[in-house]
Write an enzyme that holds these catalytic residues in place. Sequence first.
Site, PDB file in Angstrom:
ATOM      1  N   LYS A  65      -7.646  44.515   1.526  1.00 44.32           N
ATOM      2  CA  LYS A  65      -7.492  44.052   0.143  1.00 44.32           C
ATOM      3  C   LYS A  65      -7.439  45.199  -0.856  1.00 44.32           C
ATOM      4  O   LYS A  65      -7.101  44.987  -2.016  1.00 44.32           O
ATOM      5  CB  LYS A  65      -8.590  43.057  -0.214  1.00 44.32           C
TER       6      LYS A  65
HETATM    7  C1  LIG Z   1     -11.245  39.986   5.672  1.00 43.38           C
HETATM    8  C2  LIG Z   1      -9.916  39.505   5.181  1.00 43.38           C
HETATM    9  N1  LIG Z   1      -8.924  39.345   6.055  1.00 43.38           N
HETATM   10  C3  LIG Z   1      -7.727  38.869   5.699  1.00 43.38           C
HETATM   11  C4  LIG Z   1      -7.454  38.529   4.388  1.00 43.38           C
HETATM   12  C5  LIG Z   1      -6.133  37.905   4.056  1.00 43.38           C
HETATM   13  O1  LIG Z   1      -5.245  38.695   3.398  1.00 43.38           O
HETATM   14  P1  LIG Z   1      -4.219  38.092   2.347  1.00 43.38           P
HETATM   15  O2  LIG Z   1      -5.008  37.712   1.124  1.00 43.38           O
HETATM   16  O3  LIG Z   1      -3.302  39.239   2.075  1.00 43.38           O
HETATM   17  O4  LIG Z   1      -3.533  36.913   2.922  1.00 43.38           O
HETATM   18  C6  LIG Z   1      -8.458  38.689   3.451  1.00 43.38           C
HETATM   19  C7  LIG Z   1      -8.220  38.306   2.068  1.00 43.38           C
HETATM   20  O5  LIG Z   1      -9.115  38.228   1.243  1.00 43.38           O
HETATM   21  C8  LIG Z   1      -9.720  39.182   3.842  1.00 43.38           C
HETATM   22  O6  LIG Z   1     -10.731  39.347   2.969  1.00 43.38           O
END
Ligand SMILES: Cc1ncc(COP(=O)(O)O)c(C=O)c1O
Length: 328
Positions: A44
């Site tokens: 993020k």
């Molecule tokens: C630990 C974690 N993995 C994956 C994601 C997902 O990413 P995206 O928001 O780009 O879909 C997030 C988003 O907050 C996250 O905190």
Amino acid sequence: MKRSESVWDSVGNTPLIRLKSLSEHTGCHIYGKAEFLNPGGSIKDRAAKGIIQAAEADGSLQKGGTIVEGTAGNTGIGLATLAAERGYKVVLTMPNNQAQEKYDMLAALGVTVHAVSPCPFANPDHFYHQAGRLAKETPGAVWADQFENTANAQIHYDTTGPELWEQLEGRIDFLVAACGSGGTLGGTSAYLKARDPAIRVIALDPHGSGVHDYFKCGEFTGDGGSVTEGIGIKRLTANLVRAVVDDALRVTDQAMMDMLFHTAHRDGLFLGTSSALNLYGAYQVAMNNRNSGKTIVTFMCDHGSRYAGRLLNPSWLEEKNLVPRPLF
Ligand SMILES: Cc1ncc(COP(=O)(O)O)c(C=O)c1O
């Protein structure tokens, strides 16, 4: 190794790591992008950088200004990590049921956090709507709005996608990833499909989220729940709409947990729950293409230490009925 002159410049350009145990077992090449090595510890940081960059460029974020966001934690940590150097304040709304380590990290970064009771998105007290209101009421504030602000998917189109392409010299057969805001999948899949339309993109999803059903049958349905954090969504965001997806897979919490302890013990990587879910999805795709030598890429979004109080607590695992089993 390149040198960074600032924390800002150290976002991205993360290593791409071949998971030896999974690759050898399946006869495919499974790679995880080590996003936990970003300065704020998660994928993020990229979204935070894209959002701040866009707000500076359009003049909405001025010197000494405030960034407001509703977050499960990592976006807030990313914003705080990058805002410090640039002199912005960060104010967050966050559901009160997330891993303690994320609140601790935010406290260390000196950020104001309004922890709110979790509720359905339609409720005006949902952390997302509370953030929007707070931004409006705060003078000199911008709302980061990771869900609808397309600077999020754009930075993945501009950086994550090209990095993957370069690191694998264009030899990618599958991209698999779960969605929280949809920024990662939206931007990365759009970039990779533009480079090579033959790359197959598989959206992954935990139970309780609607992304799987949306890509399978056009509706954000799906019940149950999941212990994963940061992923899962039940609406089409402006970032997710960019995703170019061929298929979708649901991953159970049990399979995710089996993978989480597998990579910790066999690969030396203690990862967070979304990373473990992503790797299980990659493993499943590899098992469906066994001994084909296909290359499958995914994201290792954050580190397991961010959830250690839960993941390493036998009573928490038992209470959730998630005692890890050997993967193979
Ligand atoms: C630990 C974690 N993995 C994956 C994601 C997902 O990413 P995206 O928001 O780009 O879909 C997030 C988003 O907050 C996250 O905190």
